[in-house]
Scaffold this active site. Structure first.
Site, PDB file in Angstrom:
ATOM      1  N   TYR A   1       0.852  -1.194   0.000  1.00  0.00           N
ATOM      2  CA  TYR A   1       0.000   0.000   0.000  1.00  0.00           C
ATOM      3  C   TYR A   1       0.881   1.234   0.000  1.00  0.00           C
ATOM      4  O   TYR A   1       1.845   1.336   0.776  1.00  0.00           O
ATOM      5  CB  TYR A   1      -0.899   0.013   1.245  1.00  0.00           C
ATOM      6  CG  TYR A   1      -1.734   1.275   1.384  1.00  0.00           C
ATOM      7  CD1 TYR A   1      -3.029   1.321   0.884  1.00  0.00           C
ATOM      8  CD2 TYR A   1      -1.231   2.413   2.002  1.00  0.00           C
ATOM      9  CE1 TYR A   1      -3.795   2.474   0.994  1.00  0.00           C
ATOM     10  CE2 TYR A   1      -1.985   3.569   2.116  1.00  0.00           C
ATOM     11  CZ  TYR A   1      -3.263   3.593   1.611  1.00  0.00           C
ATOM     12  OH  TYR A   1      -4.017   4.735   1.727  1.00  0.00           O
TER      13      TYR A   1
ATOM     14  N   GLU B   1      -3.385   7.532  -4.122  1.00  0.00           N
ATOM     15  CA  GLU B   1      -3.407   6.281  -3.355  1.00  0.00           C
ATOM     16  C   GLU B   1      -3.289   5.098  -4.299  1.00  0.00           C
ATOM     17  O   GLU B   1      -4.078   4.966  -5.235  1.00  0.00           O
ATOM     18  CB  GLU B   1      -4.706   6.185  -2.547  1.00  0.00           C
ATOM     19  CG  GLU B   1      -4.757   4.934  -1.674  1.00  0.00           C
ATOM     20  CD  GLU B   1      -6.104   4.787  -0.987  1.00  0.00           C
ATOM     21  OE1 GLU B   1      -6.126   4.493   0.216  1.00  0.00           O
ATOM     22  OE2 GLU B   1      -7.150   4.957  -1.659  1.00  0.00           O
TER      23      GLU B   1
END
Length: 433
Positions: free
Chosen positions: A150, A238
């Protein structure tokens, strides 16, 4: 999706830091962008993404799939519905198709699944029961994922600058990771004047637990994502998953940005015209689009009493007092301190377009905007729109007597109120009677 970061925590859960400062950000989704658009921006900034193209018909999707197969016969084909909502893979179409993400072996399968997506509503946990209309699909070359990580770049409220948030545990909800394993989340604050330094990108790459032979490769991707963040006035970039993997029959042992969510600062619209031109208003609530075009601040809610107020504070108080007297506001609508009669008319049109609205309450304080202007706008709006619900009007302030007289002398049967309590009570009573 990354929701909010407070000092030393993600939603109240402590996080491990790689830098003295900590992250604190809460991105507001102002410009929604489809995945194919996000990946196009990433690719334009030298970030590695899967090969693929957007399609608007089943035949176009078939042609994209053929193109991918022509360059790599062993390629797996990934078909994704393009809507502004997460959870697509677990969603359902009202066509009966289960899943907004389909893995296909042949271009024919891509075409057949596309026919069950385009023109149908996809319902996910983020769309509500009505779902979102799918009008575009993305056909990607599939990759084999060896590990999922992530990575996000956000704005840190405490340092007023960019912050990198990273975790070796990608491919899942970041809040869930923060709750179950907070030590696996790392943050690095970047000085926007100096830009990202090589030692910082190396820190992030090692925190993501990339093997030694991929550190430099990961640094390139991280630095390219940071450049994208700064170049486009983004408030959030993101990547989840930020993955190690390869293409069956093609490149192996690479790093890919498999899925991207991007937010942008709407104050930078004047210098990011190409980015904001990607906005797809066809998938947005038409009330929101109309309100924005008219310069109104509108947020739809689930109640049945429409509210039109000037000033955000007064609008909040109006909604509160409606609840106090047993009602339920259908919206937040602030026409602003200098609204024109045309804007007031547009506001009424938006309110009456909501099928849940059973009464409309207009609550105006005439300071900058005079009460007679509001009254004229209300009358003009009623003349243009066939309003079939009770309309309760409370005005106070500059030219209040003139405004009230205009309302009372009109032929539209307005319910006038003397104060805020009186207006709220009459609005609630008009529905229950």
């Amino acid at each position: 999706m990354l929701a909010s970061f407070g000092r030393n925590c993600v939603r109240g859960v402590p996080v491990k830091q790689l830098a003295p400062a900590a992250a604190s950000a809460g991105a507001t989704r102002l410009l929604n962008m489809h995945e194919y658009q996000s990946k196009g921006l990433l690719e334009g900034h030298n970030v590695r993404v899967q090969k693929g193209k957007m399609a608007q018909t089943a035949n176009e999707a078939y042609e994209v799939a053929q193109w991918i197969k022509s360059e790599n016969p062993d390629a797996e084909l990934i078909l994704k519905a393009q809507v502004h909502a997460g959870g697509r893979g677990k969603g359902s179409f009202d066509s009966g198709l289960k899943g907004g993400v389909q893995i296909c072996d042949t271009p024919e399968q891509v075409r057949d699944f596309t026919k069950q997506m385009l023109g149908y509503n996809l319902v996910t946990h983020q769309t509500g029961p009505e779902g979102q209309l799918c009008q575009k699909v993305l056909v990607n070359e599939g990759i084999t994922i060896d590990s999922e990580k992530y990575l996000a770049i956000i704005m840190d409220r405490e340092t007023d600058g960019p912050c990198i948030v990273a975790s070796p545990k990608g491919g899942m909800d970041i809040e869930e990771v923060a709750e179950n394993d907070p030590d696996s989340i790392h943050t690095v604050i970047i000085d926007p004047r100096a830009g990202i330094q090589s030692e910082q990108s190396e820190q992030v790459a090692r925190a993501l637990e990339f093997p030694e032979h991929k550190i430099a490769m990961a640094q390139h991707e991280i630095e390219s994502l940071y450049n994208l963040f700064m170049d486009t006035d983004a408030t959030q970039v993101e990547i989840n998953p930020f993955a190690e993997g390869g293409v069956p029959g093609g490149e192996q042992d690479q790093i890919f940005c498999v899925d991207a969510k991007l937010n942008f600062d709407d104050n930078a619209m004047f210098r990011q015209k190409e980015v904001f031109a990607m906005r797809d208003t066809s998938i947005e609530d038409p009330r929101d689009v109309a309100a924005e075009a008219a310069g109104l601040n509108y947020i739809g809610l689930d109640g049945n009493i429409g509210c039109m107020v000037n000033g955000a504070g007064l609008a909040m108080a109006t909604m509160d007092i409606i609840k106090l007297y047993g009602g339920d506001p259908a919206n937040f609508l602030d026409v602003g301190g200098g609204a024109t009669a045309e804007q007031v008319s547009t506001a009424l049109t938006i309110l009456t377009g909501d099928p849940k609205v059973e009464a409309i309450m207009v609550n105006i304080f005439g300071g900058i905007m005079r009460c007679d202007t509001i009254a004229k706008g209300v009358i003009q709006g009623v003349q243009q729109v066939d309003i079939k619900v009770p309309l309760i009007v409370r005005v106070e302030g500059t030219n209040v007597e003139v405004g009230r007289r205009l309302l009372e002398e009109s032929d539209f049967g307005f319910i006038t109120a003397q104060d805020l309590d009186d207006a709220a009570q009459k609005a609630v009573a008009s529905i229950s009677s």
